[in-house]
Design a protein around this motif. Structure first.
Motif, mmCIF file in Angstrom:
data_model
loop_
_atom_site.group_PDB
_atom_site.id
_atom_site.type_symbol
_atom_site.label_atom_id
_atom_site.label_comp_id
_atom_site.label_asym_id
_atom_site.label_seq_id
_atom_site.Cartn_x
_atom_site.Cartn_y
_atom_site.Cartn_z
ATOM 1 N N GLU A 1 0.867 -1.167 0.000
ATOM 2 C CA GLU A 1 0.000 0.000 0.000
ATOM 3 C C GLU A 1 0.909 1.224 0.000
ATOM 4 N N SER B 1 2.521 4.719 -2.555
ATOM 5 C CA SER B 1 2.004 5.921 -3.193
ATOM 6 C C SER B 1 2.217 5.875 -4.697
ATOM 7 N N GLU B 2 1.588 6.808 -5.399
ATOM 8 C CA GLU B 2 1.748 6.890 -6.848
ATOM 9 C C GLU B 2 3.178 7.216 -7.244
ATOM 10 N N THR C 1 -2.401 -0.544 -3.512
ATOM 11 C CA THR C 1 -2.108 0.769 -4.084
ATOM 12 C C THR C 1 -0.616 0.823 -4.369
ATOM 13 N N CYS C 2 -0.241 1.541 -5.424
ATOM 14 C CA CYS C 2 1.177 1.608 -5.790
ATOM 15 C C CYS C 2 1.368 2.687 -6.836
ATOM 16 N N THR D 1 -5.718 1.309 -10.297
ATOM 17 C CA THR D 1 -6.537 2.434 -10.737
ATOM 18 C C THR D 1 -5.609 3.566 -11.155
ATOM 19 N N MET E 1 -1.633 3.428 -12.274
ATOM 20 C CA MET E 1 -0.810 2.397 -11.635
ATOM 21 C C MET E 1 -0.381 1.333 -12.646
ATOM 22 N N ARG F 1 -10.826 -0.808 -0.648
ATOM 23 C CA ARG F 1 -10.172 -0.398 -1.903
ATOM 24 C C ARG F 1 -11.180 -0.287 -3.038
ATOM 25 N N ASN G 1 -8.398 5.019 -0.840
ATOM 26 C CA ASN G 1 -6.981 4.750 -1.073
ATOM 27 C C ASN G 1 -6.138 4.925 0.172
#
Length: 456
Positions: free
Chosen positions: A235, A237-238, A264-265, A292, A295, A432, A437
């Protein structure tokens, strides 16, 4: 220009400092790694096995490296814990690239079990670490060579013969620094004969203002009859790039289960190379990816059956929305010396947006007639009939879509054997798909007792 050159130059100009912040056992492989990196390039997008992922591009930015072993201001008191109900873990943090044990961790470990800094282990037990370090991860792999050439510390886990850990080990990787940086993370796990353990790894980015790169190499040695469950939840960050490579050697009658969940990544590539060297082994890999925005999530598996009468099963699922991309490459290799192999591989994907993309490449390479093997891949959209049926029952479309996507991931979650983690992971997936997020925003603080000193 290949991005490796900046790292070769960094090593040449700072070798004395790098080695002073590490241990002789780790330093002993640097020359071989540096020479290998000169001879092998980081993969470019489009090369075999990297059709959708540019590893060279991952390492191209000029990230900072903490070769001086400075105490960077990660907020350990506010570190995420992934609070798993009904589970008491033996807990440690890796803040950027520094190992930080929870208070009293060493005294709570069973006698003979080691869960500590790789550098400290290499200084305290040089023969033990030297026997295994660098023996499974091939140095002719450019990313492994880069990691081996520059890494100064990491994590060492040792489970002695016959030990069955009553509590899981938990490792939380945190990124938080005053500037963008790259962390070299090395994990060495040694399971002696007839030992058993569960390990949970959580990857988080605490600071979202900077860009980060994780260069991770995990080496796992499973002796005969050893059993290991290894779970990983990302999990981040962008602006976080993760390049993780896991290498596993299995002895006779050993059992290995791994479940990797990317929730998330930014840009993630996970590679698994598993050599089933022993007879009557069991190997299970499961993974799910929820992508999403923009990613990118790529999972690659090479599972090599080198001995008879073994079983393996791979199950990976993806849901890609918006402009996200997913990729999966999976190889089952069965050698002539591996009759009576049962091996199965499945990859299923749902594209929730017309702009989302998925690339799947399942493969079988079999040199034995006495086998049962299958592989398959499907990519499609949510079941329109099921969606229509749910809407006719008064369920709003967004809620119906969320429920279908949750159900799609259920069998991946069901592979989790760690009590409590199964329900926790299901809860995170529900959040999610509901559009949350900030999955760990509610998780605080069980690592308040971790030491604030990142220098071992």
């Amino acid at each position: 220009m290949n991005s490796k050159q900046q790292y070769i130059d960094l090593f040449r100009d700072n070798r004395t400092v790098i080695e002073a912040g590490s241990a002789p056992v780790l330093n002993s492989l640097r020359d071989e790694a540096a020479e290998s990196l000169r001879c092998h390039d980081l993969p470019l997008k489009g090369t075999e096995g990297y059709e959708r992922t540019d590893v060279n591009g991952m390492f191209a930015p000029d990230y900072g490296l903490n070769i001086m072993r400075l105490n960077l201001p990660a907020d350990i008191a506010e570190a995420w814990k992934c609070d798993v109900p009904n589970i008491s873990t033996l807990f440690a943090v890796v803040a950027n690239d520094s190992f930080i044990p929870s208070s009293g961790l060493e005294t709570r470990l069973p006698e003979g079990v080691i869960f500590t800094s790789l550098r400290q282990a290499a200084l305290s037990w040089p023969d033990l670490v030297g026997k295994y370090y660098g023996t499974v991860a091939p140095v002719d792999n450019a990313a492994v060579a880069l990691n081996t050439m520059l890494v100064q510390d990491g994590v060492f886990i040792y489970i002695p013969r016959g030990h069955r850990l009553p509590r899981p080990l938990q490792l939380v990787n945190i990124f938080s620094a005053p500037a963008s940086m790259m962390a070299l993370r090395r994990v060495l796990i040694v399971m002696e004969e007839d030992s058993e353990a569960q390990i949970l790894v959580c990857d988080h980015t605490q600071d979202t203002a900077n860009s980060y790169l994780s260069s991770e190499v995990v080496e796992i040695h499973l002796s005969p009859k050893a059993r290991l469950d290894y779970y990983c939840i990302e999990e981040s960050s962008e602006a976080t790039t993760r390049h993780s490579q896991m290498f596993v050697n299995q002895g006779d009658e050993s059992s290995f289960l791994t479940n990797i969940s990317t929730l998330t990544c930014g840009n993630t590539r996970n590679s698994f190379t598993i050599n089933v060297n022993g007879q009557r082994c069991e190997t299970r890999l499961a993974g799910m990816a929820i992508a999403t925005g923009r990613m990118h999530i790529d999972n690659s598996v090479q599972l090599r059956h080198l001995a008879p009468k073994c079983y393996s099963n791979q199950l990976f699922k993806y849901v890609a929305d918006d402009n996200a991309t997913g990729a999966f490459q999976g190889l089952i290799y069965v050698s002539p010396e591996a009759p009576f192999t049962d091996a199965y591989q499945t990859c299923r994907s749902v594209l929730a947006s017309p702009d989302a993309r998925m690339h799947a490449k399942p493969q079988l390479e079999i040199y034995n007639d006495e086998v049962k093997c299958s592989h398959g891949s499907t990519t499609g959209q949510l079941d329109a009939k099921a969606l229509f049926y749910m809407r006719t029952r008064g369920i709003p479309e967004n809620q119906a879509r969320t429920m279908l996507m949750q159900a799609f991931m259920a069998d991946v979650i069901d592979t989790v054997k760690m009590e409590g983690l199964h329900d926790r992971l299901r809860h995170l997936v529900e959040k999610r798909f509901a559009g949350d997020n900030s999955l760990c925003g509610e998780c605080r603080a069980n690592c308040r007792d971790a030491s604030s000193n990142t220098n071992e």
